[in-house]
Design a protein around this motif. Structure first.
Motif, PDB file in Angstrom:
ATOM      1  N   UNK A  57       0.838  -1.204   0.000  1.00  0.00           N
ATOM      2  CA  UNK A  57       0.000   0.000   0.000  1.00  0.00           C
ATOM      3  C   UNK A  57       0.869   1.250   0.000  1.00  0.00           C
ATOM      4  N   UNK A  58       1.895   1.248   0.831  1.00  0.00           N
ATOM      5  CA  UNK A  58       2.791   2.415   0.886  1.00  0.00           C
ATOM      6  C   UNK A  58       3.478   2.640  -0.455  1.00  0.00           C
ATOM      7  N   UNK A  59       3.960   1.570  -1.071  1.00  0.00           N
ATOM      8  CA  UNK A  59       4.617   1.684  -2.375  1.00  0.00           C
ATOM      9  C   UNK A  59       3.657   2.210  -3.440  1.00  0.00           C
ATOM     10  N   UNK A  60       2.363   1.906  -3.285  1.00  0.00           N
ATOM     11  CA  UNK A  60       1.353   2.357  -4.243  1.00  0.00           C
ATOM     12  C   UNK A  60       0.904   3.794  -3.974  1.00  0.00           C
ATOM     13  N   UNK A  61       1.309   4.346  -2.831  1.00  0.00           N
ATOM     14  CA  UNK A  61       0.854   5.693  -2.477  1.00  0.00           C
ATOM     15  C   UNK A  61      -0.550   5.701  -1.911  1.00  0.00           C
ATOM     16  N   UNK A  62      -0.931   4.581  -1.302  1.00  0.00           N
ATOM     17  CA  UNK A  62      -2.271   4.415  -0.753  1.00  0.00           C
ATOM     18  C   UNK A  62      -2.201   4.387   0.769  1.00  0.00           C
ATOM     19  N   UNK A  63      -3.113   5.105   1.398  1.00  0.00           N
ATOM     20  CA  UNK A  63      -3.210   5.093   2.861  1.00  0.00           C
ATOM     21  C   UNK A  63      -3.666   3.704   3.314  1.00  0.00           C
ATOM     22  N   UNK A  64      -3.220   3.304   4.512  1.00  0.00           N
ATOM     23  CA  UNK A  64      -3.599   1.974   4.977  1.00  0.00           C
ATOM     24  C   UNK A  64      -4.010   1.972   6.436  1.00  0.00           C
ATOM     25  N   UNK A  65      -4.870   1.021   6.735  1.00  0.00           N
ATOM     26  CA  UNK A  65      -5.315   0.720   8.095  1.00  0.00           C
ATOM     27  C   UNK A  65      -4.909  -0.718   8.347  1.00  0.00           C
ATOM     28  N   UNK A  66      -4.311  -0.956   9.493  1.00  0.00           N
ATOM     29  CA  UNK A  66      -3.965  -2.328   9.857  1.00  0.00           C
ATOM     30  C   UNK A  66      -5.112  -2.913  10.656  1.00  0.00           C
ATOM     31  N   UNK A  67      -5.557  -4.104  10.279  1.00  0.00           N
ATOM     32  CA  UNK A  67      -6.616  -4.803  10.982  1.00  0.00           C
ATOM     33  C   UNK A  67      -6.014  -5.990  11.710  1.00  0.00           C
ATOM     34  N   UNK A  68      -6.094  -5.957  13.015  1.00  0.00           N
ATOM     35  CA  UNK A  68      -5.588  -7.063  13.815  1.00  0.00           C
ATOM     36  C   UNK A  68      -4.855  -6.556  15.042  1.00  0.00           C
ATOM     37  N   UNK A  69      -4.237  -7.472  15.736  1.00  0.00           N
ATOM     38  CA  UNK A  69      -3.460  -7.154  16.926  1.00  0.00           C
ATOM     39  C   UNK A  69      -2.077  -6.721  16.462  1.00  0.00           C
ATOM     40  N   UNK A  70      -1.824  -5.423  16.477  1.00  0.00           N
ATOM     41  CA  UNK A  70      -0.598  -4.868  15.899  1.00  0.00           C
ATOM     42  C   UNK A  70       0.619  -5.266  16.725  1.00  0.00           C
ATOM     43  N   UNK A  71       1.368  -6.189  16.185  1.00  0.00           N
ATOM     44  CA  UNK A  71       2.580  -6.679  16.847  1.00  0.00           C
ATOM     45  C   UNK A  71       3.786  -6.233  16.046  1.00  0.00           C
ATOM     46  N   UNK A  72       3.997  -4.911  16.009  1.00  0.00           N
ATOM     47  CA  UNK A  72       5.149  -4.377  15.320  1.00  0.00           C
ATOM     48  C   UNK A  72       4.945  -4.088  13.851  1.00  0.00           C
ATOM     49  N   UNK A  73       3.705  -4.124  13.383  1.00  0.00           N
ATOM     50  CA  UNK A  73       3.448  -3.808  11.982  1.00  0.00           C
ATOM     51  C   UNK A  73       3.737  -2.332  11.739  1.00  0.00           C
ATOM     52  N   UNK A  74       4.305  -2.029  10.587  1.00  0.00           N
ATOM     53  CA  UNK A  74       4.692  -0.653  10.279  1.00  0.00           C
ATOM     54  C   UNK A  74       4.054  -0.195   8.980  1.00  0.00           C
ATOM     55  N   UNK A  75       3.691   1.092   8.942  1.00  0.00           N
ATOM     56  CA  UNK A  75       3.217   1.689   7.704  1.00  0.00           C
ATOM     57  C   UNK A  75       1.768   2.097   7.692  1.00  0.00           C
ATOM     58  N   UNK A  76       0.984   1.670   8.670  1.00  0.00           N
ATOM     59  CA  UNK A  76      -0.432   2.037   8.656  1.00  0.00           C
ATOM     60  C   UNK A  76      -0.656   3.348   9.408  1.00  0.00           C
ATOM     61  N   UNK A  77      -1.694   4.043   9.018  1.00  0.00           N
ATOM     62  CA  UNK A  77      -2.062   5.291   9.700  1.00  0.00           C
ATOM     63  C   UNK A  77      -2.931   5.032  10.924  1.00  0.00           C
TER      64      UNK A  77
END
Length: 94
Positions: A56-76
């Motif tokens: 998503x970041x490479x595409x220039x698209x905003x992102x939301x992470x769905x789930x238990x965030x265990x160190x995921x990077x890049x979502x708003x």
């Protein structure tokens, strides 16, 4: 709701088999934006993997992470379950 009604409810449907490169390449998200005839910067991706957030970041698209965030990077934004999600919350990202 039958399967045909569900498919017809979407303006565009894409899957990984429609692109040469899989995530974390941005191809699938860029194809979705193209099929919808909108700019990637006007899109929002809801993802559950680091590869998807990276794509998503490479595409220039905003992102939301769905789930238990265990160190995921890049979502708003991170949502742990759908009860935390709303169109109003997503609109604040634009």
């Amino acid at each position: 709701i039958d399967k045909l009604d569900l498919v017809l409810a979407f303006d565009a449907i894409v899957d990984g088999g429609m692109t040469e490169n899989s995530k974390p390449a941005p191809d699938i998200f860029l194809l979705a934006a193209e099929k919808l005839n909108i700019l990637p910067s006007d899109c929002l991706v809801i993802e559950d993997s680091q590869a998807g957030l990276t794509a998503a970041k490479k595409a220039g698209i905003k992102s939301v992470y769905y789930g238990d965030n265990k160190g995921m990077k890049g979502s708003l934004l991170t949502i742990k379950n759908w009860s935390e999600a709303s169109v109003d919350i997503f609109k604040t990202l634009f």
